[in-house]
Design a protein around this motif. Structure first.
Motif, PDB file in Angstrom:
ATOM      1  N   TYR A  10      41.842  48.841  44.072  1.00  0.00           N
ATOM      2  CA  TYR A  10      40.691  49.664  44.459  1.00  0.00           C
ATOM      3  C   TYR A  10      39.384  48.891  44.403  1.00  0.00           C
ATOM      4  O   TYR A  10      38.439  49.201  45.120  1.00  0.00           O
ATOM      5  N   SER A  11      39.308  47.885  43.524  1.00  0.00           N
ATOM      6  CA  SER A  11      38.069  47.125  43.382  1.00  0.00           C
ATOM      7  C   SER A  11      38.372  45.756  42.792  1.00  0.00           C
ATOM      8  O   SER A  11      39.168  45.645  41.858  1.00  0.00           O
ATOM      9  N   ASP A  12      37.743  44.705  43.340  1.00  0.00           N
ATOM     10  CA  ASP A  12      37.962  43.363  42.795  1.00  0.00           C
ATOM     11  C   ASP A  12      36.948  43.010  41.718  1.00  0.00           C
ATOM     12  O   ASP A  12      36.902  41.879  41.230  1.00  0.00           O
ATOM     13  N   SER A  13      36.123  43.997  41.322  1.00  0.00           N
ATOM     14  CA  SER A  13      35.122  43.742  40.282  1.00  0.00           C
ATOM     15  C   SER A  13      35.589  44.249  38.913  1.00  0.00           C
ATOM     16  O   SER A  13      34.814  44.280  37.962  1.00  0.00           O
ATOM     17  N   ASN A  60      42.011  35.120  31.299  1.00  0.00           N
ATOM     18  CA  ASN A  60      42.358  33.731  31.589  1.00  0.00           C
ATOM     19  C   ASN A  60      43.172  33.596  32.873  1.00  0.00           C
ATOM     20  O   ASN A  60      43.301  32.490  33.408  1.00  0.00           O
ATOM     21  N   TYR A  61      43.726  34.712  33.353  1.00  0.00           N
ATOM     22  CA  TYR A  61      44.557  34.674  34.560  1.00  0.00           C
ATOM     23  C   TYR A  61      43.977  35.564  35.654  1.00  0.00           C
ATOM     24  O   TYR A  61      44.703  36.063  36.518  1.00  0.00           O
ATOM     25  N   GLU A  62      42.663  35.746  35.637  1.00  0.00           N
ATOM     26  CA  GLU A  62      42.016  36.682  36.563  1.00  0.00           C
ATOM     27  C   GLU A  62      42.277  36.324  38.020  1.00  0.00           C
ATOM     28  O   GLU A  62      42.582  37.192  38.853  1.00  0.00           O
ATOM     29  N   VAL A  63      42.173  35.049  38.363  1.00  0.00           N
ATOM     30  CA  VAL A  63      42.372  34.625  39.757  1.00  0.00           C
ATOM     31  C   VAL A  63      43.787  34.949  40.216  1.00  0.00           C
ATOM     32  O   VAL A  63      43.996  35.505  41.303  1.00  0.00           O
ATOM     33  N   ASP A 116      46.039  46.743  35.446  1.00  0.00           N
ATOM     34  CA  ASP A 116      45.000  45.888  36.018  1.00  0.00           C
ATOM     35  C   ASP A 116      45.236  45.686  37.513  1.00  0.00           C
ATOM     36  O   ASP A 116      44.296  45.719  38.309  1.00  0.00           O
ATOM     37  N   LEU A 117      46.493  45.472  37.884  1.00  0.00           N
ATOM     38  CA  LEU A 117      46.802  45.329  39.314  1.00  0.00           C
ATOM     39  C   LEU A 117      46.417  46.585  40.080  1.00  0.00           C
ATOM     40  O   LEU A 117      45.857  46.507  41.186  1.00  0.00           O
TER      41      LEU A 117
END
Length: 327
Positions: A266-269, A276-279, A260-261
């Motif tokens: 490459y993209s924040d979308s 639950n820990y997206e931010v 995921d990192l």
């Protein structure tokens, strides 16, 4: 079973044609991840071979006595074998070979379905070769595996290999949500397993939830290169694992996090697995280059290999901590 077969429609169409044309080979290896429908397809093929209505419908009817008995694993000419404990043993193959020598109870045809063929002992695998080398024209073997690379080359060379592709991630997530999982549950479990039933089981499993929380907390230490990552392994993480599967799951969850990192660089979308820990994940991604993350993923894949070779889990986890802290 019909849902899985529909998802693997290209394979069911292939075997429907082979059966109609009477061009079935004597042995097939079905290979692919767990949950891609290998066993369901094997039973569907068994039904198609024995179904009284197949010629008319070009697919098993699912309603005749033959189809019903195969679905309930009660047909005398369908032999199903799976590991006895951790492996398929010589005694099981010996019994199977005895069945090879017999004619079918209700017809001349017999079908053998062997699950997790990669778990055969060396002696058992060598014993199986006799049938594969000297096949009976009325006998068909379907060998199911999630690890084709672990099969003897001599077995692979005597079988037709059929690959079962994984369904797209988005489709798997949508299916899990339709079956009652929350967005966050579906996003995570769809990445941990390709098997919908297993994903639903994990979503309601308290030990799995505890493992997810523990791995996330460990990840926070690792991503900050905090010395506490090493201590955390002994004080907290090891208390949430109790077998080989859970040990593997910890590393799998870490791989999911770092993938995921990598995607976030490459993209924040990106739709992350740990919704639950997206931010926090987006903030963490800003600290890494894609090259750094790829290097970490390589280390984690090496850690998986060590666990597969029965290296002690605590030592593997501590080694991961040391590498991340020093990296």
């Amino acid at each position: 079973m019909s849902t899985i077969v529909e998802k693997q429609s290209s394979i069911s169409r292939l075997f429907s044609k082979l059966i109609s044309n009477q061009t079935m080979q004597h042995a097939y290896v079905f290979e692919g991840f767990a949950g891609t429908g290998k066993k369901e397809m094997a039973l569907w093929i068994a039904q198609a071979l024995f179904c009284k209505n197949f010629e008319k419908e070009q697919r098993p009817c699912g309603e005749c006595s033959q189809c019903q008995r195969i679905q309930t694993h009660q047909h005398p000419d369908i032999i199903e074998i799976k590991p006895d404990g951790l492996s398929i043993k010589v005694a099981q193959v010996r019994e199977l070979k005895e069945e090879f020598s017999k004619s079918g109870v209700e017809s001349k045809r017999k079908l053998f379905i062997i699950e997790d063929i990669e778990k055969m002992t060396q002696n058992a695998a060598n014993s199986l070769l006799k049938f594969l080398e000297e096949p009976d024209g009325e006998t068909t073997a379907l060998l199911l595996t999630t690890a084709k690379q672990r099969l003897l080359p001599t077995i692979l060379s005597r079988c037709q290999i059929v690959h079962f592709p994984v369904q797209p991630l988005g489709d798997r997530i949508d299916e899990l949500k339709e079956r009652g999982l929350t967005d966050s549950q579906a996003a995570l479990t769809a990445r941990v397993t390709h098997d919908a039933e297993k994903a639903i089981e994990l979503a309601g499993d308290e030990p799995f939830q505890n493992l997810v929380k523990a791995t996330w907390n460990w990840f926070k230490f690792l991503s900050k290169k905090d010395d506490q990552a090493f201590v955390y392994v002994q004080t907290d993480l090891m208390g949430t694992v109790n077998d080989r599967e859970s040990n593997q799951l910890v590393v799998d969850l870490l791989i999911v996090l770092y993938r995921d990192l990598l995607n976030l660089t490459y993209s924040d979308s990106v739709i992350v697995a740990f919704l639950n820990y997206e931010v926090q994940l987006k903030q963490t991604a800003e600290q890494y280059s894609s090259r750094q993350i790829i290097h970490i993923l390589e280390q984690l894949l090496e850690a998986k290999k060590k666990l597969n070779s029965n290296v002690a889990a605590q030592g593997v986890f501590e080694d991961i901590s040391l590498q991340m802290i020093a990296g």
